[in-house]
Design a protein around this motif. Structure first.
Motif, PDB file in Angstrom:
ATOM      1  N   GLY A   3      36.102 -18.921   4.397  1.00  0.00           N
ATOM      2  CA  GLY A   3      35.700 -17.566   4.047  1.00  0.00           C
ATOM      3  C   GLY A   3      36.597 -16.514   4.672  1.00  0.00           C
ATOM      4  N   GLY A  12      32.825 -23.503   6.353  1.00  0.00           N
ATOM      5  CA  GLY A  12      32.602 -22.303   5.563  1.00  0.00           C
ATOM      6  C   GLY A  12      33.229 -21.058   6.163  1.00  0.00           C
ATOM      7  N   THR A  31      40.045 -16.437   3.071  1.00  0.00           N
ATOM      8  CA  THR A  31      39.962 -15.868   1.731  1.00  0.00           C
ATOM      9  C   THR A  31      39.832 -14.345   1.779  1.00  0.00           C
ATOM     10  OG1 THR A  31      38.915 -17.882   0.887  1.00  0.00           O
ATOM     11  CG2 THR A  31      38.690 -15.894  -0.448  1.00  0.00           C
TER      12      THR A  31
END
Length: 268
Positions: free
Chosen positions: A72, A68, A75
């Motif tokens: 994350g 994650g 992004t």
């Protein structure tokens, strides 16, 4: 005739036309230097992004807790506007090509990390089990089995990252290292139409050429994908060709049953 052609060619510069062959002839060296700089920044950024994205993808795949945060972070970096990204990097790298290359590396991570993960996750578990049964260790399994099978997804990510890098390199003109972007920005400031259009067209051609070349490399590195695709097409064609005779035969058999005369007692 030659003098008239020369005057006509020079007229397009004085008239500030969008399409001007005289501009290309007289500024050929300037266009070449800008194109070489553009290509160099693009290639360097994509290669460095691959070197960074690969271990990040492996870490996200190996440790679930890192999955994650890695996705994350990449992004979030991709959502930063390019002008703001270069401005934030200026205090760290100063005015130079390193600012542009670093910014492009950070932007490319999103696409490359996700595509590497998607490619590795698409490897059939049967292939992994077969390799382990043949004595493949973790590293040999990764580089000998998983990465070759993940190449289509990986190369798709490289193509997207390269085309994006070609486009975003032009923004590097704000620090003086934008390749063709320098010509585009200078031409826009002085409203030099031929310079703006010529540099823009070369930039588009670079993006198309890079995508076509990488697609060719992908086909060379994954010959089994072409064989599998042609095999499916042949199977479909054979099935379609064989369906008509089989159906006709079945219809003929059914037709024979339907054509059989009914017993006289039933008619009575």
């Amino acid at each position: 005739m030659a003098g008239a052609a020369a005057r006509q060619g020079g007229d397009c510069l004085s008239a500030n036309d969008w399409i001007c062959a005289e501009y290309v002839r007289t500024r050929g060296q300037e266009l070449t230097d800008a194109t070489v700089e553009h290509v160099g920044i693009t290639v360097a950024s994509v290669l460095l992004a691959l070197l960074v994205a690969f271990p990040l993808a492996l870490a996200a795949r190996r440790w679930q807790r890192a999955y994650g945060p890695v996705l994350g972070l990449t992004t979030v970096l991709y959502t930063v506007p390019s002008l703001a990204m270069y401005a934030l990097l200026l205090p760290l790298f100063g005015v130079g090509a390193a600012v542009v290359v670093t910014g492009l590396v950070l932007y490319s991570l999103t696409v490359l990390v996700r595509n590497i993960l998607a490619g590795l996750e698409s490897v059939p578990e049967e292939a992994r089990e077969a390799a382990r049964g043949m004595g493949y260790g973790p590293y040999r399994l990764l580089f000998g089995v998983e990465l070759p099978l993940a190449l289509p997804a990986l190369m798709a990510g490289v193509r997207i990252a390269t085309v994006s890098a070609v486009a975003l390199t032009t923004v590097g003109a704000i620090v003086g290292y934008g390749g063709l972007g320098n010509l585009i920005y200078d031409g826009m400031d002085s409203f030099f139409r031929a310079q703006v259009l010529t540099a823009s067209v070369i930039c588009v051609l670079l993006a198309v050429l890079a995508d076509v070349l990488l697609l060719g490399v992908q086909r060379l590195l994954t010959p089994w994908a072409r064989t599998r695709g042609s095999g499916r097409r042949r199977t479909g064609a054979d099935t379609a060709d064989g369906a008509a005779p089989d159906t006709a035969g079945a219809d003929g058999a059914n037709g024979g049953v339907r054509a059989a005369p009914e017993p006289a007692g039933k008619g009575a």
